[in-house]
Design a protein around this motif. Structure first.
Motif, short mmCIF file in Angstrom:
data_model
loop_
_atom_site.label_atom_id
_atom_site.label_comp_id
_atom_site.label_asym_id
_atom_site.label_seq_id
_atom_site.Cartn_x
_atom_site.Cartn_y
_atom_site.Cartn_z
N GLY A 195 34.11 29.87 78.53
CA GLY A 195 34.85 29.77 79.78
C GLY A 195 36.35 29.76 79.63
N GLU A 196 36.85 30.09 78.44
CA GLU A 196 38.30 30.15 78.21
C GLU A 196 38.71 31.54 77.76
N ILE A 197 39.97 31.84 77.98
CA ILE A 197 40.57 33.06 77.43
C ILE A 197 41.54 32.59 76.36
N VAL A 198 41.30 33.00 75.13
CA VAL A 198 42.14 32.59 74.00
C VAL A 198 42.97 33.78 73.57
N LEU A 199 44.27 33.58 73.43
CA LEU A 199 45.18 34.62 72.94
C LEU A 199 45.56 34.25 71.52
N ARG A 200 45.36 35.18 70.58
CA ARG A 200 45.69 34.93 69.19
C ARG A 200 46.65 36.02 68.70
N PRO A 201 47.82 35.63 68.16
CA PRO A 201 48.74 36.63 67.63
C PRO A 201 48.04 37.49 66.57
N HIS A 202 48.32 38.76 66.58
CA HIS A 202 47.67 39.69 65.66
C HIS A 202 48.73 40.55 64.99
N VAL A 203 48.65 40.65 63.68
CA VAL A 203 49.57 41.50 62.93
C VAL A 203 48.81 42.77 62.56
N ALA A 204 49.29 43.88 63.08
CA ALA A 204 48.65 45.16 62.78
C ALA A 204 48.95 45.57 61.35
N VAL A 205 47.97 46.20 60.71
CA VAL A 205 48.12 46.66 59.33
C VAL A 205 48.29 48.18 59.36
N PRO A 206 49.32 48.69 58.70
CA PRO A 206 49.48 50.15 58.64
C PRO A 206 48.24 50.80 58.02
N GLY B 215 55.67 46.29 70.65
CA GLY B 215 54.49 46.71 69.89
C GLY B 215 53.70 45.56 69.29
N ALA B 216 54.20 44.32 69.41
CA ALA B 216 53.45 43.17 68.89
C ALA B 216 52.11 43.12 69.62
N GLN B 217 51.09 42.63 68.91
CA GLN B 217 49.75 42.61 69.49
C GLN B 217 49.20 41.20 69.58
N VAL B 218 48.34 41.00 70.57
CA VAL B 218 47.64 39.73 70.78
C VAL B 218 46.16 40.04 70.88
N GLU B 219 45.36 39.31 70.12
CA GLU B 219 43.90 39.43 70.24
C GLU B 219 43.46 38.59 71.43
N VAL B 220 42.59 39.13 72.25
CA VAL B 220 42.09 38.41 73.43
C VAL B 220 40.63 38.06 73.16
N ILE B 221 40.32 36.76 73.21
CA ILE B 221 38.97 36.27 72.93
C ILE B 221 38.47 35.50 74.14
N GLU B 222 37.27 35.83 74.58
CA GLU B 222 36.64 35.07 75.66
C GLU B 222 35.60 34.17 75.02
#
Length: 95
Positions: A42-53, A32-39
């Motif tokens: 010309g790059e694809i950036v993955l950023r760890p994301h902590v979901a908030v209840p 269930g861990a999430q990663v934010e995907v940012i374009e």
């Protein structure tokens, strides 16, 4: 930032598997861990994301965060009163 290059293979349906050491380091090793995907540029950036209840989203509103910063500044500058017990607090409020 690490300069080590790691290559992963894009699987069917665009799936990729992050190396376990990276998943662990960034807290992405739990289901269930999430990663934010940012374009960007010309790059694809993955950023760890902590979901908030949902029941805690109020805390992350801009208004509440502004109030939190103001409270932190008041504490840092000593503009607070500390009470030893509830009765002392209530007596101060009544005065």
């Amino acid at each position: 930032m690490s300069k080590e290059q790691i290559f992963v293979t894009v699987q069917n349906r665009g799936l990729i598997a992050l190396p376990s050491s990276i998943r662990h380091r960034f807290g992405l090793d739990k289901a269930g861990a999430q990663v934010e995907v940012i374009e960007r540029d010309g790059e694809i950036v993955l950023r760890p994301h902590v979901a908030v209840p949902v029941d805690q989203t109020w805390f992350w509103t801009e208004r509440w965060q502004t109030l939190e910063r103001e409270a932190d500044e008041a504490i840092t500058s000593g503009r607070v009163t500390v009470f030893e017990d509830v009765d002392s607090l209530l007596d101060d409020l009544d005065s």
